[in-house]
Design a protein around this motif. Structure first.
Motif, PDB file in Angstrom:
ATOM      1  N   LEU A 626       0.824  -1.210   0.000  1.00 54.26           N
ATOM      2  CA  LEU A 626       0.000   0.000   0.000  1.00 54.26           C
ATOM      3  C   LEU A 626       0.859   1.260   0.000  1.00 54.26           C
ATOM      4  N   GLU A 627       2.017   1.142   0.635  1.00 53.88           N
ATOM      5  CA  GLU A 627       2.927   2.291   0.629  1.00 53.88           C
ATOM      6  C   GLU A 627       3.367   2.630  -0.794  1.00 53.88           C
ATOM      7  N   ASP A 628       3.535   1.598  -1.597  1.00 55.02           N
ATOM      8  CA  ASP A 628       3.887   1.838  -3.011  1.00 55.02           C
ATOM      9  C   ASP A 628       2.740   2.511  -3.750  1.00 55.02           C
ATOM     10  N   LEU A 629       1.522   2.133  -3.371  1.00 49.83           N
ATOM     11  CA  LEU A 629       0.350   2.668  -4.081  1.00 49.83           C
ATOM     12  C   LEU A 629       0.044   4.104  -3.677  1.00 49.83           C
ATOM     13  N   LEU A 630       0.375   4.441  -2.432  1.00 52.57           N
ATOM     14  CA  LEU A 630       0.012   5.764  -1.906  1.00 52.57           C
ATOM     15  C   LEU A 630       0.425   6.936  -2.803  1.00 52.57           C
ATOM     16  N   MET A 714      -4.944   4.069   3.660  1.00 48.84           N
ATOM     17  CA  MET A 714      -4.086   4.545   2.570  1.00 48.84           C
ATOM     18  C   MET A 714      -4.857   5.493   1.656  1.00 48.84           C
ATOM     19  N   GLN A 715      -6.092   5.108   1.303  1.00 48.36           N
ATOM     20  CA  GLN A 715      -6.845   5.936   0.356  1.00 48.36           C
ATOM     21  C   GLN A 715      -7.194   7.300   0.974  1.00 48.36           C
ATOM     22  N   THR A 716      -7.563   7.277   2.247  1.00 49.70           N
ATOM     23  CA  THR A 716      -7.877   8.544   2.912  1.00 49.70           C
ATOM     24  C   THR A 716      -6.642   9.443   2.934  1.00 49.70           C
ATOM     25  N   ARG A 717      -5.545   8.849   3.282  1.00 42.49           N
ATOM     26  CA  ARG A 717      -4.295   9.610   3.338  1.00 42.49           C
ATOM     27  C   ARG A 717      -3.993  10.233   1.977  1.00 42.49           C
TER      28      ARG A 717
END
Ligand code: ADP
Ligand code: MG
Ligand code: MG
Length: 909
Positions: A626-630, A714-717
């Motif tokens: 998810l960190e990659d996707l952020l 992740m999406q909210t961030r």
């Protein structure tokens, strides 16, 4: 209805500047009959006649021929007498026969869809009477042969025997022309015409086994019943279906004294328009033929000439004819019969003023006397529709409200997409028919696989159906063609979003992926072969067809501007990319009602990270991916927020079943295993594990965020950080975070908690904040029922009517293709509920959800983001439900804006 008990009039007379009916009575008298009555009453010269009502057609369908004749006989006889009085002729008389036309006419005009018979009342004796009376032997016999021809075709079923044959009467005429070495009907001698009558009757006897009817009353009843029957003919049924007209409207029958355009050089017939139906330009125009009757003009028996001098000159220019040559051989009516032209010009103005809309008229000139035979509001292109409305507004003929009501919202589509060159279309070879899923015109080479969409410069992606994995290829292809799937199939929804031409559900296509071949009937099309799609008609065309870019007229902008004066609902767009957002904004979108985040994950470099996230066995592994996707998501949101600067943007959290993201092909699975340093079998196991019996009801929507909260985090961030980044640049972003697919208040409360905590954390980290909202989709029936509880916690509701329809009906959207078509065919359903919101049923859930939501939160913002948000009747429903906005794909924004304004205007009245 099984007995005739009413004593209501079934027959309405008109003529001699009087009429029983008027133009308001279209439902009862049909459009043609109502307007004949109106014209007669306002003093336009209309041959006298009468109209048998549409209700009689309905009676005919249930009671049958004899009962209906019984019911109307007296009224018809009396009405024929009235015609005889005006005309000074007698129906059935040998010496001085009254001839009549029997014409169909439904409440809406269906040009050429139903049948008409001219010169009825002739027989071997009456024709001699006509010769004597008119002193015009040629005319009398010409009328007689036309009558047998039309009556034979319409009433006696004299049709071509096989599809290779031509019309039996045409065949006889062609034969005679060959024998005599002539080209045109007008070159027949009197003897020829007499021979034709004889041969025609002979052909009738041979094919039907009966003599041609000689008694005028038998002829009349035969024709009336045939017109009723034509309402249920194939052509009419098809036309009704295309336009969504119900079968129970029925057609009226108009019986009218004949006037003769075939009496020689001082006679003729024509069709004219008060304005240009193609461009909307305010110029009187039309075509005529000398010494001809009725349908000769439309049927193209001879090349007609232009009515106005200006039209003639324009025509000659296209045909490359010298002016001198034109004036001599192709004179306009204006030049040839100046006084008739002047009179016609007066009537066209009178009629347009009277109806305050563009008119399409038919006329006939009998020995120097002009008769008007029909007027109706003319059919027109989308461009003409807009121009005429704006022009008439400026002329002071109609007011703003009327100008807006004149717009048929769906027709605006034509203005927005590239279009086929109309001339090229006329030569096109249509190989099959699908659904007009996304308008426009596309020409390209066939490819069968999304990842080969760039194999040629212009491609048509040809699939049995498409899946989310095909997105990129769909974006590259010029057009999309599918054998399966309806108007809300994946291919259709995505194509509309892209504003890309798409024809879906073309059942006749047999697609053989293995051999890369498309079969239609007995023809084969291979990869690389050229085809063309007409997304506005659903036609699939062999080879290339030239296209042209549409030009948005000034009038288009003006009508859009006007809509803002009336609509009380906002129109937002569904957009997943800055490009779509910008397009929608240029069409006047007032925000984004739905950004689907999953679409962003399908791009090449992202799908890998996404897959790693899904395949991870631990929270840690998932968080890592998810960190990659952020950063990728954040950049996407920045782009979209920037494009919509200052306007609200609703972002939906991850929604589809995870299964859709994992690779199903061996090669891709291997690749992924290598990338992730795990075994192929581990990948395979995970894919199998994600398999669901019913993914639509499975692990998706907020169920993902509630089981994997780190996705929501992740999406909210990404959303909040994007908004903050823009704020630093002085750009205002207004994010609205939307939780999909909730059924209980707790599902929402849990997600809201995570969203709030994450946002607060980001605000703290950045020591800055932005305003944002948290709302939810209402797309599970239970959520609509529990709306009051849910609204206590939500800033807004957005009705996801695609899922709501799916769940309320219990129809899987992906499988409905198998039965929906049959249901529509059989009339079990009147509309595809995925296309037109089912107001009666699903609408109750929407209404209830809105009302209950506002019980606990009176100012609750409510919108709709299903495909219905761009469908005019559904938009009207949303207005009446007091929604704050509708949201639809970019290219439907103008349609929704007009529909919203129309709904507001209608509720003012
Ligand atoms: P459609 O609805 O297909 O246009 P119509 O009923 O209007 O069919 O008739 C077909 C043609 O016959 C038209 O050109 C019309 O003007 C002509 N026509 C109909 N009735 C008469 C009549 N009484 N006298 C002369 N021409 C007629
Ligand atoms: Mg007509
Ligand atoms: Mg949904």
């Amino acid at each position: 209805m099984d007995t005739i008990t009413e004593v209501k009039a079934r027959v309405y007379k008109f003529g001699n500047k009087k009429a029983d009916g008027n133009s308001e009575m279209k439902n009862l008298l049909g459009g043609k009959g109502a307007n004949l009555a109106e014209m007669s009453a306002i003093g336009i010269p209309v041959p006298p006649g009468f109209t048998i009502t549409t209700e009689v057609c309905t009676e005919y369908n249930s009671l049958g021929r004899e009962n209906v004749i019984e019911a109307i006989k007296e009224e018809v006889e009396e009405s024929i007498e009235a015609i005889e009085k005006v005309m000074g002729t007698t129906f059935g008389d040998k010496e001085n026969p009254l001839l009549i036309s029997v014409r169909s006419g439904a409440r809406v005009s269906m040009p050429g869809m139903m049948d008409t018979v001219l010169n009825l009342g002739l027989n071997d004796e009456a024709v001699l009477g006509l010769v004597k009376r008119t002193n015009n032997e040629r005319f009398a016999w010409d009328s007689y042969r036309r009558f047998i021809q039309m009556y034979g075709g319409v009433v006696l079923g004299m049709k071509p025997q096989t599809k290779e044959d031509i019309d039996p009467f045409e065949e006889i005429m062609e034969h005679l022309k060959d024998k005599r070495g002539i080209q045109l009907d007008t070159e027949f001698t009197i003897q020829d015409l007499q021979d034709l009558v004889y041969d025609f009757k002979d052909a009738v006897k041979k094919q039907t086994g009966h003599d041609f009817p000689t008694d005028p009353w038998d002829q009349l009843w035969g024709a009336v019943m045939a017109v009723f029957d034509s309402w249920n003919g194939n052509r009419a049924i098809y036309y009704r279906k295309m336009n969504g007209y119900p079968a129970d409207w029925g057609t009226a029958v108009n019986v009218q004294a004949m006037v003769y355009g075939n009496m020689g050089l001082n006679s003729g017939t024509g069709v004219c328009f008060t304005r240009d139906a193609g461009t909307g330009e305010n110029v009187f125009n039309g075509e005529y033929l000398i010494d001809a009757q009725g349908e000769d003009v439309v049927a193209g028996v001879r090349t007609p000439q232009q009515i106005t001098k200006l039209g003639s000159e324009r025509w000659a220019e296209l045909a490359k004819i010298e002016e001198a040559d034109r004036a001599e051989n192709y004179p306009s009516l204006e030049e040839l019969m100046p006084s008739i032209y002047a009179e016609l010009n007066d009537y066209q103005q009178t009629l347009e003023d009277h109806y305050s809309d563009m008119q399409d008229m038919e006329f006939t000139i009998q020995e120097g006397k002009l008769w008007i035979l029909q007027t109706r509001n003319g059919k027109r292109t989308g461009a003409a529709m807009v121009k005429i409305a704006i022009d008439q507004l400026k002329e002071g003929v109609i007011d703003e409200k009327e100008a807006l009501l004149r717009i048929e919202p769906n027709k605006l589509d034509e203005l927005l997409h590239p279009v086929f060159d109309t001339n090229a279309l006329q030569r096109a070879n249509v190989i099959a028919q699908g659904l007009p899923a996304s308008p426009g015109a596309a020409t390209g080479q066939i490819v069968f696989f999304a990842d080969e969409a760039d194999k040629y410069k212009n491609t048509i992606l040809t699939r049995i159906e498409t899946s989310p994995e095909d997105l990129e290829g769909m974006n590259i292809a010029k057009g999309i063609l599918t054998a399966r799937g309806g108007m809300t199939s994946h291919a259709a929804v995505v194509a509309r979003g892209m504003g890309k031409c798409c024809v879906s559900g073309a059942g006749a296509l047999k697609i053989d992926y293995k051999n890369r071949v498309l079969r239609v009937d007995d023809k084969e099309y291979h990869e690389g072969d050229w085809i063309s799609l007409n997304g506005s008609t659903g036609n699939i065309i062999e080879g290339k067809v030239a296209t042209m870019e549409p030009e948005l007229s000034g009038e288009f902008g003006e009508i859009m501007e006007l809509s803002n004066n009336y609509s009380t609902m906002q129109v937002r767009t569904n957009a997943d990319s800055p490009k779509d957002a910008k397009v929608a904004r240029s069409f006047g979108a007032q925000g984004i009602g739905l950004t689907r985040t999953e679409h962003m994950f399908f791009e090449v470099d992202r799908i890998k990270a996404m897959r790693e996230m899904i395949l991870a066995d631990t929270i840690k592994g998932r968080k890592h991916a998810l960190e990659d996707l952020l950063p990728m998501q954040r950049t996407d949101f920045e782009g979209i927020f920037e494009a919509m600067e200052g306007l609200p943007v609703t972002v939906r959290l991850l929604d589809p079943p995870l299964h859709e993201f994992v690779p199903h092909q061996l090669a891709t699975q291997k690749e992924l295993a290598e990338d992730m340093h795990i075994s192929l079998s581990a990948v395979k196991n995970k894919v199998a594990e994600l398999q669901e019996f019913n993914p639509m009801l499975g692990h998706r929507g907020c169920r993902l965020g509630n089981t994997y909260p780190e996705i929501t985090e992740m999406q909210t961030r990404a959303i909040i950080e994007a908004a903050l980044n823009l704020k630093e640049k002085g750009i205002i972003a207004k994010p609205e975070i939307m939780v999909p697919l909730i059924g209980t208040a707790n599902e929402f409360i849990e997600q809201k908690q995570i969203i709030k905590e994450t946002a607060d954390k980001v605000f703290e980290e950045r020591n800055d904040s932005v305003e944002y909202q948290i709302g939810t989709m209402i797309e599970i029936p239970r959520a609509a029922l529990m709306a009051d509880k849910i609204a206590e916690h939500a800033d807004f509701f957005s009705f996801g009517t695609n899922d709501l329809t799916q769940m309320a009906f219990g129809y899987s959207r992906d499988d409905a293709g198998k039965f929906l078509a049959v249901y529509l065919e059989k009339g079990i359903l009147t509309h595809d509920p995925f296309e037109v919101l089912d107001q009666e049923g699903v609408g109750q859930l929407v209404k209830m959800g809105t009302e209950r939501g506002r019980v606990s939160k009176p100012n609750l913002k409510v919108g709709i983001c299903g495909e219905h948000g761009g469908e005019p009747s559904s938009v009207e429903f949303c207005h009446n439900t007091n929604m704050n906005y509708v949201s639809c794909s970019p290219f439907r924004v103008p349609i929704a804006r007009i529909a919203a304004a129309q709904a507001a205007i209608k509720s003012l009245n």
